[in-house]
Design a protein around this motif. Structure first.
Motif, PDB file in Angstrom:
ATOM      1  N   ALA A  42      49.081 -28.788  56.781  1.00 64.87           N
ATOM      2  CA  ALA A  42      49.828 -28.703  58.034  1.00 64.87           C
ATOM      3  C   ALA A  42      50.518 -27.354  58.090  1.00 64.87           C
ATOM      4  CB  ALA A  42      50.838 -29.840  58.142  1.00 64.87           C
ATOM      5  N   GLU A  43      51.064 -27.041  59.246  1.00 61.37           N
ATOM      6  CA  GLU A  43      51.782 -25.771  59.353  1.00 61.37           C
ATOM      7  C   GLU A  43      52.920 -25.724  58.333  1.00 61.37           C
ATOM      8  OE1 GLU A  43      54.246 -23.100  62.634  1.00 61.37           O
ATOM      9  OE2 GLU A  43      53.176 -24.918  63.271  1.00 61.37           O
ATOM     10  N   GLN A  44      53.566 -26.881  58.141  1.00 62.52           N
ATOM     11  CA  GLN A  44      54.582 -27.024  57.114  1.00 62.52           C
ATOM     12  C   GLN A  44      54.403 -28.361  56.432  1.00 62.52           C
ATOM     13  OE1 GLN A  44      58.351 -26.593  59.107  1.00 62.52           O
ATOM     14  NE2 GLN A  44      58.288 -24.354  59.034  1.00 62.52           N
ATOM     15  N   ALA A  45      54.530 -28.402  55.121  1.00 60.32           N
ATOM     16  CA  ALA A  45      54.427 -29.661  54.391  1.00 60.32           C
ATOM     17  C   ALA A  45      55.517 -30.614  54.872  1.00 60.32           C
ATOM     18  CB  ALA A  45      54.555 -29.411  52.893  1.00 60.32           C
ATOM     19  N   GLY A  46      55.176 -31.914  54.864  1.00 60.18           N
ATOM     20  CA  GLY A  46      56.139 -32.916  55.310  1.00 60.18           C
ATOM     21  C   GLY A  46      55.477 -33.957  56.175  1.00 60.18           C
ATOM     22  N   THR A  47      56.258 -34.662  56.956  1.00 56.66           N
ATOM     23  CA  THR A  47      55.761 -35.759  57.783  1.00 56.66           C
ATOM     24  C   THR A  47      55.281 -35.240  59.142  1.00 56.66           C
ATOM     25  OG1 THR A  47      57.280 -37.319  56.728  1.00 56.66           O
ATOM     26  CG2 THR A  47      56.331 -37.971  58.841  1.00 56.66           C
ATOM     27  N   VAL A  48      54.078 -35.672  59.523  1.00 62.54           N
ATOM     28  CA  VAL A  48      53.505 -35.302  60.817  1.00 62.54           C
ATOM     29  C   VAL A  48      53.217 -36.587  61.581  1.00 62.54           C
ATOM     30  CG1 VAL A  48      51.659 -34.073  62.023  1.00 62.54           C
ATOM     31  CG2 VAL A  48      52.465 -33.246  59.798  1.00 62.54           C
ATOM     32  N   LEU A  49      53.660 -36.665  62.826  1.00 62.21           N
ATOM     33  CA  LEU A  49      53.525 -37.874  63.635  1.00 62.21           C
ATOM     34  C   LEU A  49      52.293 -37.783  64.530  1.00 62.21           C
ATOM     35  CD1 LEU A  49      55.189 -40.509  64.128  1.00 62.21           C
ATOM     36  CD2 LEU A  49      56.151 -39.359  66.142  1.00 62.21           C
ATOM     37  N   SER A  50      51.552 -38.900  64.629  1.00 61.62           N
ATOM     38  CA  SER A  50      50.339 -38.934  65.452  1.00 61.62           C
ATOM     39  C   SER A  50      50.677 -39.254  66.902  1.00 61.62           C
ATOM     40  CB  SER A  50      49.358 -39.976  64.913  1.00 61.62           C
ATOM     41  OG  SER A  50      49.757 -41.285  65.315  1.00 61.62           O
ATOM     42  N   ASP A  51      49.631 -39.299  67.742  1.00 56.43           N
ATOM     43  CA  ASP A  51      49.830 -39.595  69.162  1.00 56.43           C
ATOM     44  C   ASP A  51      50.067 -41.072  69.435  1.00 56.43           C
ATOM     45  OD1 ASP A  51      47.292 -40.467  68.558  1.00 56.43           O
ATOM     46  OD2 ASP A  51      46.286 -39.436  70.208  1.00 56.43           O
TER      47      ASP A  51
END
Length: 324
Positions: A42-51
């Motif tokens: 990801a652009e930054q490590a961590g939590t990414v939320l879906s649609d």
């Protein structure tokens, strides 16, 4: 042979389906886990939320794109939004050093925003064809292919075409036998005939602001199976040939001959999908002069034969019953 590293880029608002396609095909579906090493970035490590509210905890940032053999952007949530420059730069650097860079479905937009697709062939979802072409005029958009490959820039059409695209990448690296085994595990065809033109909706104008042209269009739709010529149609609307030609083009944006052929093809699609009539009968009912001219026109427009269309939209079991 060491495993090829596949970096799958996850972005905010990602689609779980699109994201899962490369992860599964290059991961759990592979007969030999040593062939590919899949890493989520990801652009930054961590939590990414879906649609749809699902979230993914991502360990890697964009630094992994600097060492990956294949970089995949499986989705982009908003064609109007330009991706972060850090992502665009990372994709550009990956391609410049020799990596394959892949955009699946609307992920093609991300590659285009990076400028990577300028003067190259590309594919994306057919519903966004006009928007994409207007936004990126330097890209040679292929509106028919399920996927394209051009100088290590790989793109796919919408949704399930990402599966076809990933299977082709596997085929190019490890051969048809490996790709076929992955396809069997996924219970999908290893290679699909035809292209996305089969699924594109190109609605024809139902009505115009010209009452005479509307009456002519209604008449032709009721009589598609009959032969028509410009002289008789001009008499029908009390116009000269030249005036009819000019008025029809102004009212519909297309020529009378092109409109009539498109209507006949659309009618033939409906007949192939909803009736048991033979190809010869379909050709006659849609107004084609012969089954040969029908097959030629259909193939030229949709990239598949009428029989292949019927198998796609009715299923092989129904087609087999018709010939029993």
């Amino acid at each position: 042979m060491s495993a090829l590293t596949v970096a799958v880029v996850i972005t905010p608002g990602f689609s779980p389906f699109h994201f899962s396609v490369p992860c599964i095909l290059f991961g759990n579906a592979m007969p030999d886990p040593q062939l590919f090493n899949v890493e989520i970035c990801a652009e930054q490590a961590g939590t990414v939320l879906s649609d749809i509210g699902l979230s993914m905890n991502v360990e890697h940032g964009l630094e992994r794109l600097a060492v990956a053999d294949i970089v995949i952007v499986p989705f982009w949530h908003n064609p109007d939004e330009r991706p972060a420059q850090a992502l665009l730069d990372a994709l550009t650097h990956a391609w410049q050093r020799g990596a394959e860079v892949v955009g699946l479905c609307l992920g093609t937009y991300v590659l285009a925003y990076a400028g990577l697709l300028d003067h190259h062939r590309a594919a994306t979802h057919w519903e966004y064809e006009r928007d994409f072409s207007a936004r990126f005029p330097a890209v040679h958009l292929d509106s028919n292919s399920l996927y394209t490959c051009d100088e290590r820039l790989i793109t796919s059409a919408g949704t399930a075409a990402g599966i076809d695209c990933c299977l082709n990448i596997i085929r190019q690296h490890y051969g048809a036998a490996v790709a076929n085994r992955v396809a069997r595990r996924m219970v999908v065809p290893p290679y699909r005939e035809g292209g996305q033109a089969q699924f594109i909706e190109r609605p024809l104008p139902e009505n115009t602001r010209d009452a005479k042209i509307n009456a002519l269009m209604d008449y032709l739709r009721r009589n598609l199976d009959q032969p028509h010529d410009l002289d008789s149609l001009a008499r029908f609307v009390n116009m000269s040939r030249r005036t009819l030609t000019r008025h029809f083009l102004k009212a519909t944006g297309t020529s009378l001959g092109e409109w009539l052929n498109a209507e006949r093809l659309q009618r033939s699609q409906e007949l192939l999908e909803t009736t048991d009539n033979s190809i010869e009968s379909v050709a006659a009912m849609a107004g084609f002069q012969s089954p040969i001219s029908f097959r030629q026109s259909f193939k030229a427009r949709f990239g598949v034969s009428p029989s292949e269309w019927r198998r796609t939209f009715r299923g092989p079991a129904q087609v087999a019953l018709e010939h029993a």
